[in-house]
Design an enzyme around this catalytic site. Structure first.
Site, PDB file in Angstrom:
ATOM      1  N   GLU A   1       0.845  -1.208   0.000  1.00  0.00           N
ATOM      2  CA  GLU A   1       0.000   0.000   0.000  1.00  0.00           C
ATOM      3  C   GLU A   1       0.877   1.254   0.000  1.00  0.00           C
ATOM      4  OE1 GLU A   1      -3.229  -0.262  -0.576  1.00  0.00           O
ATOM      5  OE2 GLU A   1      -2.774  -2.395  -0.583  1.00  0.00           O
TER       6      GLU A   1
ATOM      7  N   TRP B   1       1.939   1.677  -3.471  1.00  0.00           N
ATOM      8  CA  TRP B   1       0.863   2.299  -4.274  1.00  0.00           C
ATOM      9  C   TRP B   1       0.928   3.824  -4.126  1.00  0.00           C
ATOM     10  CZ3 TRP B   1      -2.315   0.971  -8.063  1.00  0.00           C
ATOM     11  CH2 TRP B   1      -2.694  -0.353  -8.227  1.00  0.00           C
TER      12      TRP B   1
ATOM     13  N   TRP C   1     -21.131  11.017 -19.502  1.00  0.00           N
ATOM     14  CA  TRP C   1     -21.683  10.821 -18.159  1.00  0.00           C
ATOM     15  C   TRP C   1     -23.072  11.443 -18.084  1.00  0.00           C
ATOM     16  CZ3 TRP C   1     -18.793   7.451 -15.734  1.00  0.00           C
ATOM     17  CH2 TRP C   1     -17.429   7.397 -15.980  1.00  0.00           C
TER      18      TRP C   1
ATOM     19  N   ASN D   1     -10.855   2.167   3.179  1.00  0.00           N
ATOM     20  CA  ASN D   1     -10.443   1.957   1.780  1.00  0.00           C
ATOM     21  C   ASN D   1     -11.443   1.116   0.988  1.00  0.00           C
ATOM     22  OD1 ASN D   1      -8.504   1.972  -0.485  1.00  0.00           O
ATOM     23  ND2 ASN D   1      -8.388  -0.211  -0.022  1.00  0.00           N
TER      24      ASN D   1
ATOM     25  N   TRP E   1     -16.512  10.663 -12.708  1.00  0.00           N
ATOM     26  CA  TRP E   1     -15.643  10.392 -11.550  1.00  0.00           C
ATOM     27  C   TRP E   1     -15.108  11.681 -10.939  1.00  0.00           C
ATOM     28  CZ3 TRP E   1     -10.617  12.093 -12.226  1.00  0.00           C
ATOM     29  CH2 TRP E   1     -10.165  12.264 -13.541  1.00  0.00           C
TER      30      TRP E   1
ATOM     31  N   TRP F   1      -9.884   7.287  -7.764  1.00  0.00           N
ATOM     32  CA  TRP F   1     -11.096   7.536  -8.566  1.00  0.00           C
ATOM     33  C   TRP F   1     -10.930   7.024  -9.983  1.00  0.00           C
ATOM     34  CZ3 TRP F   1     -15.962   8.446  -7.434  1.00  0.00           C
ATOM     35  CH2 TRP F   1     -16.247   8.810  -6.111  1.00  0.00           C
TER      36      TRP F   1
HETATM   37  C1  LIG Z   1     -11.613   6.528  -4.533  1.00  0.00           C
HETATM   38  C2  LIG Z   1     -10.425   6.531  -3.612  1.00  0.00           C
HETATM   39  C3  LIG Z   1      -9.933   7.731  -3.112  1.00  0.00           C
HETATM   40  C4  LIG Z   1      -8.810   7.746  -2.260  1.00  0.00           C
HETATM   41  N1  LIG Z   1      -8.345   8.950  -1.804  1.00  0.00           N
HETATM   42  C5  LIG Z   1      -7.237   8.977  -1.015  1.00  0.00           C
HETATM   43  C6  LIG Z   1      -6.713  10.200  -0.543  1.00  0.00           C
HETATM   44  O1  LIG Z   1      -7.199  11.292  -0.865  1.00  0.00           O
HETATM   45  N2  LIG Z   1      -5.639  10.169   0.300  1.00  0.00           N
HETATM   46  C7  LIG Z   1      -5.051   8.980   0.659  1.00  0.00           C
HETATM   47  O2  LIG Z   1      -4.080   9.009   1.434  1.00  0.00           O
HETATM   48  N3  LIG Z   1      -5.507   7.824   0.195  1.00  0.00           N
HETATM   49  C8  LIG Z   1      -6.585   7.763  -0.621  1.00  0.00           C
HETATM   50  N4  LIG Z   1      -7.059   6.565  -1.050  1.00  0.00           N
HETATM   51  C9  LIG Z   1      -6.319   5.333  -0.728  1.00  0.00           C
HETATM   52  C10 LIG Z   1      -6.772   4.621   0.560  1.00  0.00           C
HETATM   53  O3  LIG Z   1      -8.151   4.457   0.559  1.00  0.00           O
HETATM   54  C11 LIG Z   1      -6.357   5.373   1.822  1.00  0.00           C
HETATM   55  O4  LIG Z   1      -4.983   5.673   1.773  1.00  0.00           O
HETATM   56  C12 LIG Z   1      -6.586   4.537   3.076  1.00  0.00           C
HETATM   57  O5  LIG Z   1      -7.944   4.167   3.167  1.00  0.00           O
HETATM   58  C13 LIG Z   1      -6.189   5.345   4.303  1.00  0.00           C
HETATM   59  O6  LIG Z   1      -6.402   4.624   5.459  1.00  0.00           O
HETATM   60  P1  LIG Z   1      -5.184   4.014   6.308  1.00  0.00           P
HETATM   61  O7  LIG Z   1      -4.183   5.050   6.585  1.00  0.00           O
HETATM   62  O8  LIG Z   1      -5.775   3.308   7.466  1.00  0.00           O
HETATM   63  O9  LIG Z   1      -4.584   3.005   5.249  1.00  0.00           O
HETATM   64  P2  LIG Z   1      -3.670   1.717   5.414  1.00  0.00           P
HETATM   65  O10 LIG Z   1      -4.441   0.583   4.843  1.00  0.00           O
HETATM   66  O11 LIG Z   1      -3.114   1.554   6.750  1.00  0.00           O
HETATM   67  O12 LIG Z   1      -2.504   2.012   4.364  1.00  0.00           O
HETATM   68  C14 LIG Z   1      -1.275   2.643   4.748  1.00  0.00           C
HETATM   69  C15 LIG Z   1      -1.011   3.848   3.908  1.00  0.00           C
HETATM   70  O13 LIG Z   1      -0.750   3.465   2.563  1.00  0.00           O
HETATM   71  C16 LIG Z   1      -1.224   4.481   1.688  1.00  0.00           C
HETATM   72  N5  LIG Z   1      -2.250   3.882   0.821  1.00  0.00           N
HETATM   73  C17 LIG Z   1      -3.091   2.875   1.130  1.00  0.00           C
HETATM   74  N6  LIG Z   1      -3.840   2.558   0.061  1.00  0.00           N
HETATM   75  C18 LIG Z   1      -3.466   3.387  -0.934  1.00  0.00           C
HETATM   76  C19 LIG Z   1      -3.873   3.553  -2.280  1.00  0.00           C
HETATM   77  N7  LIG Z   1      -4.808   2.784  -2.839  1.00  0.00           N
HETATM   78  N8  LIG Z   1      -3.303   4.529  -2.995  1.00  0.00           N
HETATM   79  C20 LIG Z   1      -2.339   5.319  -2.473  1.00  0.00           C
HETATM   80  N9  LIG Z   1      -1.914   5.205  -1.197  1.00  0.00           N
HETATM   81  C21 LIG Z   1      -2.463   4.245  -0.441  1.00  0.00           C
HETATM   82  C22 LIG Z   1      -1.833   5.574   2.544  1.00  0.00           C
HETATM   83  O14 LIG Z   1      -0.869   6.567   2.736  1.00  0.00           O
HETATM   84  C23 LIG Z   1      -2.149   4.831   3.838  1.00  0.00           C
HETATM   85  O15 LIG Z   1      -2.163   5.664   4.962  1.00  0.00           O
HETATM   86  C24 LIG Z   1      -8.183   6.528  -1.924  1.00  0.00           C
HETATM   87  C25 LIG Z   1      -8.693   5.327  -2.417  1.00  0.00           C
HETATM   88  C26 LIG Z   1      -9.797   5.328  -3.258  1.00  0.00           C
HETATM   89  C27 LIG Z   1     -10.319   4.016  -3.774  1.00  0.00           C
END
Ligand SMILES: Cc1cc2nc3c(=O)[nH]c(=O)nc-3n(C[C@H](O)[C@H](O)[C@H](O)COP(=O)(O)OP(=O)(O)OC[C@H]3O[C@@H](n4cnc5c(N)ncnc54)[C@H](O)[C@@H]3O)c2cc1C
Length: 497
Positions: free
Chosen positions: A293, A296, A324, A362, A380, A403
């Site tokens: 993650e 990513w 759309w 997420n 989107w 998105w």
């Molecule tokens: C539509 C959509 C919009 C999102 N918008 C954002 C946003 O604005 N900011 C954001 O930080 N994340 C975003 N995410 C990614 C992800 O959902 C969040 O990072 C995550 O839910 C944050 O919770 P956590 O810190 O507990 O994540 P954890 O599951 O603990 O993950 C650890 C860290 O990894 C990074 N991460 C995790 N998943 C992703 C991912 N898919 N893409 C990029 N980084 C990721 C984040 O920095 C996160 O804090 C988005 C995902 C989707 C599907």
């Protein structure tokens, strides 16, 4: 006698942006190492703040984190403490003016690749150059930035898995080493030595003075500052091994909840990646999944750097041909989505989560994004903008990437014909309806079976649970099966191009 490298500058200015911590901060370390005296500043940038509502969790988070940072700065020299200066105005020309007032020869900052930040930094570079002041920038917000990880043909990656493999191959302990800022902290300039013209800025501008409301973040389970990040990290370290198995269930404490801290730099990406990598290397599957993650996150940052057009356009240009829904009906569908009134409980509970807390799990981000684009047929960019406004962890690269992934227009996105079924997602990831009940108490007395699709429930069960469809909870605003067929037809333009 030990040799010390001579310092380049007598005075430097450290400009904090999305790196609100003292420890392991690349730009701060280089400032302290290269200057005899370092002054620290943060700008409450009116170019950003002026478009925000007066009630904004992010502004409060930043404010509290700066207060925490200021305390840590003061603690480095309790006798004659340094202070964090804050400015309230546009970064340009405020930073250059302050540097001149201080007599600084160089400004130090960590890089930010969001297009607006790139523009701001280019303007600041010009202003500073005009005054004969250097701007030094550093990588700090990700492990690998820009073109550090490329394909064998030296092109940016567009697919995640090979990017991840190359990322892991490139990783060496060097890239995760902490910058030992504390070892050079004696270069922090005491507030008492600031020139008179800068003394007025040696305080954290009160929120009210900037027109923002204060709010009690800890009461909303948001813990600002490096102090807050540390609490979350310590808690997550105990659970990281279970991350893979728990991360998809919104009612379970599975993820780290560190996103807001990674966003504002109240935790160091090197520290968390070091921790994850060490456990990944010892075979911990939970840590490997979490590390993915973090990769990513780097991946989407390099996508934004190489393809800034994704801010307004589909990564895959053919997806810009999609028509759309528009007009009054589309707007009312969008409003129902924003308000958590779609009639699909998991979607609605998720929207209540973001509206009430500024966070969304997420799995639910994926579900509601798929629902907006593929059940409601809405652009989107509408959903992306709503998230940008409401997420406390809003990060342009991850949000845009998420998105575009959900709408299938992004790089390495899910195929367009993969359409999440909001009922089966609910049955699978919130099987007992625990998450739904937390945010939709009006459905709390429905059975675990009925809670995912109340309109399919037996009228007697609805009656005894006190649910009146159309009154206490809406009927579904679309039929998923029909919407699916419409979406497949809508996306046909992609196949044709
Ligand atoms: C539509 C959509 C919009 C999102 N918008 C954002 C946003 O604005 N900011 C954001 O930080 N994340 C975003 N995410 C990614 C992800 O959902 C969040 O990072 C995550 O839910 C944050 O919770 P956590 O810190 O507990 O994540 P954890 O599951 O603990 O993950 C650890 C860290 O990894 C990074 N991460 C995790 N998943 C992703 C991912 N898919 N893409 C990029 N980084 C990721 C984040 O920095 C996160 O804090 C988005 C995902 C989707 C599907």
């Amino acid at each position: 006698m030990p040799q010390t490298t001579p310092k380049k500058y007598s005075k430097g200015l450290m400009w904090f942006r999305r790196d609100l911590r003292l420890a392991d901060n690349a730009a701060l370390f280089h400032a302290l190492k290269n200057c005899h005296h370092v002054v620290c500043v943060f700008v409450f940038d009116t170019d950003i703040l002026d478009s925000l509502p007066k009630f904004d969790r992010r502004v409060v988070f930043i404010h509290e984190s700066l207060t925490d940072l200021n305390r840590q700065l003061a603690a480095t020299h309790p006798g004659d403490p340094p202070a964090l200066l804050t400015l309230h105005g546009p970064s340009n020309p405020s930073v250059a003016k302050l540097a001149q007032t201080l007599g600084a020869q160089a400004v130090f900052a960590n890089r930010d690749d969001e297009p607006q930040a790139v523009l701001r930094d280019a303007q600041t570079l010009g202003d500073l150059a005009h005054a004969g002041i250097m701007l030094h920038t550093f990588k700090d917000q990700c492990v690998f930035e820009r073109s550090e990880v490329l394909t064998q043909a030296e092109r940016p990656f567009g697919v995640f898995t090979p990017y991840k493999n190359a990322w892991l191959k490139k990783l060496e302990p060097y890239y995760l080493q902490a910058y030992n800022t504390m070892a050079v902290a004696n270069a922090l300039m005491p507030a008492s030595q600031l020139p008179d013209a800068a003394q007025a800025h040696a305080r954290i501008t009160p929120l009210a003075e900037m027109g923002f409301d204060w709010m009690d973040l800890p009461a909303q389970h948001i813990t600002p500052g490096t102090t807050g990040a540390r609490v979350l990290l310590q808690d997550f370290v105990e659970r990281i091994g279970k991350y893979k198995d728990t991360r998809d269930f919104p009612a379970v404490k599975g993820p780290s909840y560190l996103s807001v801290h990674l966003r504002f730099g109240t935790v160091s990406i090197r520290e968390v990646a070091r921790l994850a990598f060490a456990q990944h290397a010892s075979g911990d599957i939970g840590a490997s999944t979490w590390l993915s993650e973090l990769i990513w996150r780097d991946f989407y940052m390099q996508v934004l750097h190489h393809h800034p057009r994704v801010v307004d356009h589909a990564f895959k240009p053919e997806y810009d041909a999609i028509k759309w829904e528009s007009g009054a009906h589309a707007k009312s569908m969008f409003k129902a989505w924003c308000d958590g009134q779609t009639g699909y409980p998991l979607v609605d509970a998720a929207m209540h989560q973001i509206n009430q807390t500024g966070y969304m799990h997420n799995r639910l981000r994926m579900v509601v994004a798929s629902f907006l684009t593929k059940d409601l047929g809405l652009d989107w960019r509408w959903g992306e903008a709503y998230f940008a406004q409401h997420l406390i962890d809003f990060d342009l690269s991850a949000n845009n990437g998420g998105w575009q992934w959900a709408s299938s227009s992004g790089c390495d996105a899910q195929p367009y014909f993969r359409i999440f079924n909001p009922i089966t997602q609910s049955e699978k990831f919130d099987s007992q309806g625990k998450f739904i009940r937390r945010y939709l108490p009006q459905l709390a007395d429905l059975s675990d079976k009925a809670i995912h699709a109340p309109w399919l429930a037996n009228p007697i069960e609805l009656l005894s649970a006190g649910v009146q469809l159309g009154e206490t909870y809406p009927m579904p605003i679309v039929d998923h099966a029909q919407a699916r067929a419409t979406t497949l037809a809508r996306y046909a333009v992609v196949k044709k191009s």
